[in-house]
Design an enzyme around this catalytic site. Structure first.
Site, mmCIF file in Angstrom:
data_model
loop_
_atom_site.group_PDB
_atom_site.id
_atom_site.type_symbol
_atom_site.label_atom_id
_atom_site.label_comp_id
_atom_site.label_asym_id
_atom_site.label_seq_id
_atom_site.Cartn_x
_atom_site.Cartn_y
_atom_site.Cartn_z
ATOM 1 N N LYS A 181 12.752 4.849 23.139
ATOM 2 C CA LYS A 181 11.503 5.614 23.166
ATOM 3 C C LYS A 181 10.336 4.675 23.417
ATOM 4 O O LYS A 181 9.970 3.868 22.568
ATOM 5 C CB LYS A 181 11.257 6.359 21.852
ATOM 6 N N GLY A 233 6.559 -2.749 16.397
ATOM 7 C CA GLY A 233 5.325 -1.997 16.218
ATOM 8 C C GLY A 233 4.615 -2.436 14.953
ATOM 9 O O GLY A 233 4.809 -3.568 14.482
ATOM 10 N N GLU A 234 3.830 -1.556 14.395
ATOM 11 C CA GLU A 234 3.034 -1.908 13.219
ATOM 12 C C GLU A 234 3.900 -2.011 11.966
ATOM 13 O O GLU A 234 4.893 -1.298 11.824
ATOM 14 C CB GLU A 234 1.975 -0.831 12.993
ATOM 15 N N THR A 235 3.431 -2.834 11.049
ATOM 16 C CA THR A 235 4.166 -3.040 9.800
ATOM 17 C C THR A 235 4.352 -1.727 9.046
ATOM 18 O O THR A 235 5.449 -1.436 8.549
ATOM 19 C CB THR A 235 3.413 -4.084 8.941
ATOM 20 N N THR A 236 3.310 -0.892 8.979
ATOM 21 C CA THR A 236 3.431 0.361 8.215
ATOM 22 C C THR A 236 4.442 1.308 8.882
ATOM 23 O O THR A 236 5.181 2.002 8.192
ATOM 24 C CB THR A 236 2.065 1.068 8.098
ATOM 25 N N THR A 237 4.481 1.322 10.215
ATOM 26 C CA THR A 237 5.477 2.161 10.896
ATOM 27 C C THR A 237 6.871 1.607 10.633
ATOM 28 O O THR A 237 7.821 2.364 10.405
ATOM 29 C CB THR A 237 5.221 2.206 12.422
ATOM 30 N N GLY A 238 6.996 0.287 10.629
ATOM 31 C CA GLY A 238 8.289 -0.349 10.365
ATOM 32 C C GLY A 238 8.831 0.057 9.000
ATOM 33 O O GLY A 238 10.036 0.294 8.843
ATOM 34 N N GLU A 255 10.268 -6.062 14.399
ATOM 35 C CA GLU A 255 9.281 -6.990 14.956
ATOM 36 C C GLU A 255 7.923 -6.350 14.709
ATOM 37 O O GLU A 255 7.572 -5.370 15.364
ATOM 38 C CB GLU A 255 9.508 -7.179 16.458
ATOM 39 N N CYS A 294 1.025 -9.343 19.386
ATOM 40 C CA CYS A 294 1.386 -9.435 17.960
ATOM 41 C C CYS A 294 1.133 -10.831 17.425
ATOM 42 O O CYS A 294 0.812 -11.003 16.255
ATOM 43 C CB CYS A 294 2.838 -9.034 17.779
ATOM 44 N N GLU A 395 -5.047 -6.819 10.956
ATOM 45 C CA GLU A 395 -4.767 -6.953 12.384
ATOM 46 C C GLU A 395 -5.768 -6.105 13.179
ATOM 47 O O GLU A 395 -5.730 -4.881 13.116
ATOM 48 C CB GLU A 395 -3.329 -6.484 12.646
HETATM 49 P P1 NAD Z 1 3.028 1.654 16.261
HETATM 50 O O1 NAD Z 1 3.818 1.243 15.075
HETATM 51 O O2 NAD Z 1 1.920 2.618 16.079
HETATM 52 O O3 NAD Z 1 3.973 2.316 17.359
HETATM 53 C C1 NAD Z 1 5.095 1.643 17.868
HETATM 54 C C2 NAD Z 1 6.125 2.659 18.295
HETATM 55 O O4 NAD Z 1 6.544 3.379 17.155
HETATM 56 C C3 NAD Z 1 5.599 3.695 19.297
HETATM 57 O O5 NAD Z 1 6.604 3.970 20.231
HETATM 58 C C4 NAD Z 1 5.328 4.901 18.417
HETATM 59 O O6 NAD Z 1 5.423 6.123 19.102
HETATM 60 C C5 NAD Z 1 6.439 4.771 17.390
HETATM 61 N N1 NAD Z 1 6.156 5.427 16.122
HETATM 62 C C6 NAD Z 1 4.966 5.613 15.507
HETATM 63 N N2 NAD Z 1 5.126 6.289 14.355
HETATM 64 C C7 NAD Z 1 6.449 6.535 14.227
HETATM 65 C C8 NAD Z 1 7.248 7.190 13.258
HETATM 66 N N3 NAD Z 1 6.722 7.754 12.163
HETATM 67 N N4 NAD Z 1 8.574 7.251 13.459
HETATM 68 C C9 NAD Z 1 9.150 6.687 14.541
HETATM 69 N N5 NAD Z 1 8.448 6.073 15.504
HETATM 70 C C10 NAD Z 1 7.117 5.979 15.343
HETATM 71 O O7 NAD Z 1 2.552 0.297 16.930
HETATM 72 P P2 NAD Z 1 1.634 0.150 18.227
HETATM 73 O O8 NAD Z 1 0.250 0.455 17.811
HETATM 74 O O9 NAD Z 1 2.256 0.882 19.356
HETATM 75 O O10 NAD Z 1 1.805 -1.392 18.562
HETATM 76 C C11 NAD Z 1 1.031 -2.378 18.030
HETATM 77 C C12 NAD Z 1 1.751 -3.062 16.889
HETATM 78 O O11 NAD Z 1 2.972 -3.631 17.363
HETATM 79 C C13 NAD Z 1 0.953 -4.202 16.318
HETATM 80 O O12 NAD Z 1 1.034 -4.172 14.929
HETATM 81 C C14 NAD Z 1 1.686 -5.435 16.871
HETATM 82 O O13 NAD Z 1 1.495 -6.591 16.113
HETATM 83 C C15 NAD Z 1 3.090 -4.972 16.887
HETATM 84 N N6 NAD Z 1 3.897 -5.768 17.811
HETATM 85 C C16 NAD Z 1 4.815 -6.649 17.294
HETATM 86 C C17 NAD Z 1 5.582 -7.440 18.152
HETATM 87 C C18 NAD Z 1 6.593 -8.395 17.597
HETATM 88 O O14 NAD Z 1 7.434 -8.852 18.352
HETATM 89 N N7 NAD Z 1 6.547 -8.732 16.322
HETATM 90 C C19 NAD Z 1 5.426 -7.330 19.532
HETATM 91 C C20 NAD Z 1 4.487 -6.415 20.023
HETATM 92 C C21 NAD Z 1 3.739 -5.635 19.151
#
Ligand code: NAD
Length: 499
Positions: A181, A233-238, A255, A294, A395
């Site tokens: 996705k 993605g974001e820590t809170t989403t993780g 990540e 990131c 961030e």
């Molecule tokens: P995000 O967490 O908002 O979204 C990332 C993905 O998760 C998107 O595809 C989104 O649709 C999906 N998502 C959101 N909520 C969800 C849920 N409840 N259930 C399942 N999927 C969900 O992050 P973002 O704003 O797209 O990206 C920026 C973040 O990503 C920053 O925090 C950045 O540091 C991090 N990032 C980390 C790395 C790494 O390798 N560590 C690399 C790139 C970006």
């Protein structure tokens, strides 16, 4: 030289079981170009049913794909690499239009690096050696790596094709089928890729479902019919994704976010040395990719005895950054990926000023002319303050750096480690002791020493602390996508003699 805005269809589809299929519910969302705020195209607003269809297709394909030879999987991965490379300019322009990053970066960094990741894992899977150990003269212990099965992958918007290319090749190379996705803000390059490689893999091996996190990402991460979730993605989403996956005891790799320190010791300050110029450039790299990285070196720590002289040069270099149309090859910093990001960064300017941070340069939205006036541009910004401020701890994900001073090595390490994150860090010094000991003391998964923002496929990448776990890239990544079967083989004719 300037490139033209690409032409898109009115609407696009998901890619499931080798075919382009509309969303079951018939809903689409509009995707906007941050370059000028215009609508690019409509993409499927997928729901649980779409995800289930993709997961089902992947499950139907997994046994045959898992039994494909390593040579055949490598051949197909190399084919994808060749196709992206042959269409490099088209991918670069689409990525710039969709994400806002300057063409200079997509053309020279993101897309070539994406190609290299496909080739790297094609090579790794063939170069692997097996492991068999003779336990005694009659017994052999053999470790066999088997694919997990079906992997759900969820990626962010900041490096759309590159993040996809960090995730797909190791999963496919190790014999897994995938449902991916992409981020809803940047669905275009993944869609373009599926159009170009639709016939490369057997149906069901690779599936792409578009949509929003809670509507499409959550059912994917929660599915009981997948075997792993790989998330960036974001820590809170993780944290949410881990909860979903835990119901099925599914393994996850995470990540996540960062607030990376970039530490400058006084030995960089030799006016007659070309290295000083490199160090100053290293400090200005906070503006790379609009700071939407990131590992953005978003905190600069400078030793106090060189602080004024060093920062004077850093500010001057920042002011010289060219910010024109992202399609212009001379532009060094583009548009923020979305209006949400654009507003979030400006909110942090307000927070920083209220906390008492001093603006050394920037601190506002950038005003560009013509169509670009509707784009999401932010001035490269340096805020001076101390590490307890919110702008130092949270961030911002924009072309914004927060700068502070330190006295000695101990204080540099203390400040560097004083956030919840531990993704990247930079250390700049001419001192041999420091260039080994300081990186060792910093709690981060990647420490660049006298360089920054290099992401080779063969160097492991990942986070400490709240920046995640598991590693991307490097051949060690392949073990995150498989399990080990141990076979104990007896060649002894004689019975064990227990019964
Ligand atoms: P995000 O967490 O908002 O979204 C990332 C993905 O998760 C998107 O595809 C989104 O649709 C999906 N998502 C959101 N909520 C969800 C849920 N409840 N259930 C399942 N999927 C969900 O992050 P973002 O704003 O797209 O990206 C920026 C973040 O990503 C920053 O925090 C950045 O540091 C991090 N990032 C980390 C790395 C790494 O390798 N560590 C690399 C790139 C970006």
């Amino acid at each position: 030289m300037s490139y033209s805005k690409p032409v898109f269809k009115d609407k696009y589809s998901n890619f499931i079981n080798g075919k382009f299929v509309p969303p079951v519910g018939g809903d689409y969302f509009e995707n906007t170009s941050p370059v000028d705020g215009s609508v690019i195209a409509k993409y499927p607003r997928s729901q649980k049913e779409d995800v289930e269809n993709a997961v089902e297709a992947a499950n139907a394909a997994k046994d045959a794909w898992g039994n494909t030879s390593a040579a055949e999987r490598a051949r197909l991965l190399n084919k994808v690499a060749d196709i992206i490379e042959a269409n490099l300019e088209e991918f670069a322009v689409v990525e710039t239009c969709d994400n806002g990053k300057p063409i200079r970066e997509t053309l020279n960094a993101d897309i070539p690096l994406a190609v290299d990741h496909w080739r790297y894992f094609a090579a790794c899977i063939r170069a692997e050696e097996g492991s068999a150990t003779e336990l005694d003269q009659h017994t052999l212990s053999m470790n066999i790596k088997e694919p997990l099965g079906v992997v759900g992958q969820i990626i962010p918007w900041n490096f759309p094709l590159l993040m996809l290319s960090w995730k797909l090749p190791p999963a496919l190379a190790t014999g897994n089928c995938v449902v991916l996705k992409p981020a809803e803000q940047t669905p275009s390059s993944a869609t373009l890729l599926m159009e170009k490689i639709a016939d490369v893999f057997p149906p069901g091996v690779l599936n792409v479902v578009h949509g929003f996190g809670p509507e499409a990402g959550k059912p994917l991460a929660s599915s009981s019919k997948i075997d792993k979730v790989a998330f960036t993605g974001e820590t809170t989403t993780g944290q949410l994704i881990m909860q979903y996956a835990s119901k099925n005891l599914n393994p996850v790799t995470m990540e996540l976010g960062g607030k990376s320190p970039n530490v400058f010791f006084n030995s960089v300050m030799d006016e007659d040395d070309a290295f000083l110029d490199k160090a100053i450039e290293g400090a200005v790299l906070f503006a790379f990719n609009q700071g939407e990285v990131c590992t953005c070196p978003s905190r600069i720590l400078v030793q106090e005895d060189i602080y004024d002289a060093f920062m004077e040069r850093v500010v001057a270099r920042t002011k010289a950054i060219v910010q024109t149309s992202p399609y212009d090859i001379n532009s060094m910093v583009g548009a923020q990926a979305s209006n949400d990001q654009y507003e979030k960064i400006q909110a942090y300017f307000k927070i920083g000023k209220e906390e008492g941070a001093k603006v050394l340069t920037g601190g506002e939205a950038a005003k560009l002319e013509g169509d670009l006036a509707n784009g999401y541009y932010i001035q490269p910004t340096i805020l001076e303050g101390h590490n307890k401020m919110r702008v130092f701890q949270e961030e911002i994900f924009g072309p914004v750096v927060c700068v502070t001073k330190f006295k000695d090595e101990a204080e540099a390490i203390e400040i560097a480690n004083d956030t919840m994150y531990g993704l990247g860090a930079g250390v700049w010094t001419r001192d041999a002791h420091q260039l080994y000991q300081i990186p060792r003391a910093i709690k981060a998964g990647r420490v660049w020493v006298n360089c920054y923002h290099a992401y080779p496929a063969h160097a492991p990448f990942g986070g400490y602390k709240k920046s995640g776990f598991g590693r991307e890239n490097h051949l060690m990544m392949m073990n995150h996508y498989r399990q080990t079967k141990n076979m104990l083989i007896s060649y002894d004719k004689n019975k064990l003699g227990f019964f």
